[in-house]
Design a protein around this motif. Structure first.
Motif, PDB file in Angstrom:
ATOM      1  N   ASP A  95      17.489 -39.319  57.202  1.00 18.91           N
ATOM      2  CA  ASP A  95      18.748 -38.642  56.866  1.00 18.91           C
ATOM      3  C   ASP A  95      18.582 -37.781  55.619  1.00 18.91           C
ATOM      4  O   ASP A  95      19.023 -36.627  55.587  1.00 18.91           O
ATOM      5  CB  ASP A  95      19.874 -39.655  56.634  1.00 18.91           C
ATOM      6  CG  ASP A  95      20.287 -40.389  57.897  1.00 18.91           C
ATOM      7  OD1 ASP A  95      19.939 -39.933  59.008  1.00 18.91           O
ATOM      8  OD2 ASP A  95      20.977 -41.422  57.764  1.00 18.91           O
ATOM      9  N   GLY A  96      17.956 -38.329  54.593  1.00 13.94           N
ATOM     10  CA  GLY A  96      17.730 -37.571  53.357  1.00 13.94           C
ATOM     11  C   GLY A  96      16.824 -36.371  53.579  1.00 13.94           C
ATOM     12  O   GLY A  96      17.087 -35.279  53.056  1.00 13.94           O
ATOM     13  N   ASP A  97      15.779 -36.561  54.372  1.00 11.23           N
ATOM     14  CA  ASP A  97      14.861 -35.456  54.670  1.00 11.23           C
ATOM     15  C   ASP A  97      15.574 -34.350  55.447  1.00 11.23           C
ATOM     16  O   ASP A  97      15.372 -33.162  55.170  1.00 11.23           O
ATOM     17  CB  ASP A  97      13.658 -35.962  55.472  1.00 11.23           C
ATOM     18  CG  ASP A  97      12.767 -36.914  54.682  1.00 11.23           C
ATOM     19  OD1 ASP A  97      12.901 -36.984  53.437  1.00 11.23           O
ATOM     20  OD2 ASP A  97      11.950 -37.615  55.327  1.00 11.23           O
ATOM     21  N   VAL A  98      16.391 -34.735  56.413  1.00 11.19           N
ATOM     22  CA  VAL A  98      17.138 -33.762  57.221  1.00 11.19           C
ATOM     23  C   VAL A  98      18.114 -32.985  56.344  1.00 11.19           C
ATOM     24  O   VAL A  98      18.209 -31.759  56.435  1.00 11.19           O
ATOM     25  CB  VAL A  98      17.873 -34.458  58.391  1.00 11.19           C
ATOM     26  CG1 VAL A  98      18.931 -33.565  58.998  1.00 11.19           C
ATOM     27  CG2 VAL A  98      16.872 -34.897  59.451  1.00 11.19           C
ATOM     28  N   ASP A  99      18.839 -33.693  55.481  1.00 11.43           N
ATOM     29  CA  ASP A  99      19.782 -33.023  54.573  1.00 11.43           C
ATOM     30  C   ASP A  99      19.061 -31.994  53.713  1.00 11.43           C
ATOM     31  O   ASP A  99      19.533 -30.863  53.546  1.00 11.43           O
ATOM     32  CB  ASP A  99      20.488 -34.037  53.674  1.00 11.43           C
ATOM     33  CG  ASP A  99      21.482 -34.919  54.418  1.00 11.43           C
ATOM     34  OD1 ASP A  99      21.703 -34.703  55.630  1.00 11.43           O
ATOM     35  OD2 ASP A  99      22.033 -35.837  53.781  1.00 11.43           O
ATOM     36  N   ALA A 100      17.916 -32.372  53.159  1.00 14.11           N
ATOM     37  CA  ALA A 100      17.154 -31.468  52.297  1.00 14.11           C
ATOM     38  C   ALA A 100      16.643 -30.257  53.082  1.00 14.11           C
ATOM     39  O   ALA A 100      16.725 -29.121  52.606  1.00 14.11           O
ATOM     40  CB  ALA A 100      15.992 -32.220  51.651  1.00 14.11           C
ATOM     41  N   GLN A 101      16.139 -30.491  54.292  1.00 12.27           N
ATOM     42  CA  GLN A 101      15.619 -29.395  55.104  1.00 12.27           C
ATOM     43  C   GLN A 101      16.735 -28.421  55.475  1.00 12.27           C
ATOM     44  O   GLN A 101      16.565 -27.208  55.367  1.00 12.27           O
ATOM     45  CB  GLN A 101      14.944 -29.924  56.365  1.00 12.27           C
ATOM     46  CG  GLN A 101      14.343 -28.824  57.220  1.00 12.27           C
ATOM     47  CD  GLN A 101      13.639 -29.343  58.460  1.00 12.27           C
ATOM     48  OE1 GLN A 101      13.524 -30.546  58.666  1.00 12.27           O
ATOM     49  NE2 GLN A 101      13.179 -28.434  59.299  1.00 12.27           N
ATOM     50  N   LEU A 102      17.877 -28.950  55.913  1.00 13.32           N
ATOM     51  CA  LEU A 102      18.993 -28.073  56.273  1.00 13.32           C
ATOM     52  C   LEU A 102      19.484 -27.292  55.056  1.00 13.32           C
ATOM     53  O   LEU A 102      19.800 -26.095  55.173  1.00 13.32           O
ATOM     54  CB  LEU A 102      20.128 -28.884  56.903  1.00 13.32           C
ATOM     55  CG  LEU A 102      19.849 -29.401  58.310  1.00 13.32           C
ATOM     56  CD1 LEU A 102      20.949 -30.369  58.754  1.00 13.32           C
ATOM     57  CD2 LEU A 102      19.705 -28.268  59.304  1.00 13.32           C
ATOM     58  N   ALA A 103      19.540 -27.924  53.900  1.00 14.27           N
ATOM     59  CA  ALA A 103      19.968 -27.233  52.682  1.00 14.27           C
ATOM     60  C   ALA A 103      18.999 -26.096  52.344  1.00 14.27           C
ATOM     61  O   ALA A 103      19.436 -24.994  51.978  1.00 14.27           O
ATOM     62  CB  ALA A 103      20.073 -28.215  51.524  1.00 14.27           C
ATOM     63  N   ARG A 104      17.701 -26.336  52.483  1.00 13.20           N
ATOM     64  CA  ARG A 104      16.709 -25.279  52.233  1.00 13.20           C
ATOM     65  C   ARG A 104      16.906 -24.102  53.174  1.00 13.20           C
ATOM     66  O   ARG A 104      16.631 -22.965  52.818  1.00 13.20           O
ATOM     67  CB  ARG A 104      15.284 -25.826  52.383  1.00 13.20           C
ATOM     68  CG  ARG A 104      14.793 -26.634  51.210  1.00 13.20           C
ATOM     69  CD  ARG A 104      13.288 -26.897  51.293  1.00 13.20           C
ATOM     70  NE  ARG A 104      12.866 -27.521  52.531  1.00 13.20           N
ATOM     71  CZ  ARG A 104      12.850 -28.845  52.759  1.00 13.20           C
ATOM     72  NH1 ARG A 104      13.232 -29.678  51.801  1.00 13.20           N
ATOM     73  NH2 ARG A 104      12.428 -29.330  53.908  1.00 13.20           N
TER      74      ARG A 104
END
Length: 136
Positions: A95-104
């Motif tokens: 979940d944290g990785d997905v949030d960071a990737q989408l934010a980027r």
């Protein structure tokens, strides 16, 4: 503590757990649709958000309290604890990785807990509306 169900019964119960189109997701989607908001489901983004407003670059996830370790409701299983802790930890990490990737990639991510939708769906809708209207 031993499982009260046989392995076959447990397997049958677990197989019935939905990964998409859950009751909380459907509640939110119906409310958004009734307000005239149009969105996408099954949109190919990292993490497969439950609701996506493509033109506004808004991805919405509705996370199950057990599967994503809700700080209020998560209870570690009594049986097969190592397996479940590993599984839930990897979900939270993902979940944290997905949030960071989408934010980027320029997406705004909103996450809501299953219990938030059950207890106060109108507050969840209001949060989404604020984000959608704020980005217009």
């Amino acid at each position: 503590m031993a499982d009260v169900l046989t392995p076959r019964q447990r397997s049958r119960c677990m197989a019935r757990i939905r990964g998409k189109n859950t009751r909380p997701e459907i509640v939110i989607r119906k409310k958004l649709w009734s307000l005239g908001l149009r969105y996408r489901v099954n949109y190919k983004l990292p993490g497969r958000p439950d609701v996506v407003f493509v033109s506004r670059r808004l991805a919405i996830f509705i996370d199950g309290c057990f599967w994503h370790r809700c700080p209020l409701h998560y209870q570690s299983p009594a049986t097969n604890r190592l397996f479940w802790e590993t599984k839930i930890n990897s979900n939270v990490q993902r979940d944290g990785d997905v949030d960071a990737q989408l934010a980027r990639e320029g997406w705004t991510v909103l996450r809501f807990w299953e219990h938030e939708v059950k207890n106060d769906p109108d507050r969840v809708i209001q949060s989404i509306l604020t984000q959608v209207r704020g980005q217009q």
